[in-house]
Enzyme design. Sequence first.
Site, PDB file in Angstrom:
ATOM      1  CG  HIS A 196      -0.163  -0.097   2.530  1.00  0.00           C
ATOM      2  ND1 HIS A 196       0.306   0.986   3.208  1.00  0.00           N
ATOM      3  CD2 HIS A 196       0.217  -1.174   3.250  1.00  0.00           C
ATOM      4  CE1 HIS A 196       0.930   0.600   4.309  1.00  0.00           C
ATOM      5  NE2 HIS A 196       0.889  -0.714   4.353  1.00  0.00           N
ATOM      6  CG  ASP A 197      -0.441   4.234   1.388  1.00  0.00           C
ATOM      7  OD1 ASP A 197      -1.280   5.013   0.916  1.00  0.00           O
ATOM      8  OD2 ASP A 197      -0.694   3.471   2.354  1.00  0.00           O
ATOM      9  N   GLY A 223       5.208  -1.126   2.503  1.00  0.00           N
ATOM     10  CA  GLY A 223       4.385   0.053   2.320  1.00  0.00           C
ATOM     11  C   GLY A 223       5.165   1.357   2.289  1.00  0.00           C
TER      12      GLY A 223
END
Length: 259
Positions: A118-119, A136
């Site tokens: 994520h991100d 992440g």
Amino acid sequence: MIHPLAYVHPEAKVGPNVTIEPFAVIHHNVEIGEGTWIGSHAVIYEGARIGKNVKIFNGASISTVPQDLKFKGESTETFIGDGTSIREFVTISRGTSDRLKTVVGSDCLIMAYAHVAHDCTIGNNCILGNSVQIAGHVVIDDWAIISGTTAVHQFSRIGSHVMVSGGSLVRKDIPPFTTAGREPLSFCGINSVGLRRRGFSNEKINEIQDIYRYIYFRGLNHSKAIELILAETPHSNERDQIVDFIRSSERGIMKGFAV
């Protein structure tokens, strides 16, 4: 062509000349650009924004729910740029409330079994080798190559035109134009082969090498090295890129090689 054995949610937006093979699954709130090919058993989850002429091979999972206990189901996205190829069983998680999106740029190659958490933000023309694991909030700049089975710590940054050796553990930021390897991860020189392939002249490569001599071979701390680089080396975009990268590093940059 959408095969009758594929499932495409009626609210998904599928562009012209898209091929979706049997048993692929396309969820709602998905956009797929013109000319993209999606292989059998690939799953495209909500929030995916897939560009033109992308290839997503069998078993890949795109825009999955983040593997982050802080995620509370917020509406986030995953962007895949034009011309990118995502091979078998790759997993790419969508963003969280931190950055709201995960981004993979254009003309990238993400090899089999790689994971992008994520991100993350991955630039254009990047290559992630087989089973590379990106935690992440990682940023990878354009033209970086991360060799197979490398693991990258969360919040790390990898500069443009970097080459990372296979099986590496990336715990620190890797400045642009360098090669990185060994354990612990260390500066191994300039990525001269990659730079020549991308049109850098020998003179420009020598300039970059001179800059890194201040950082890794003169026994200086980074503040003093940058001070001397700015005072003693000619101005160039590459010099500014290196200096800005080191100044903005939050995790600190990788060390020089010690025997």
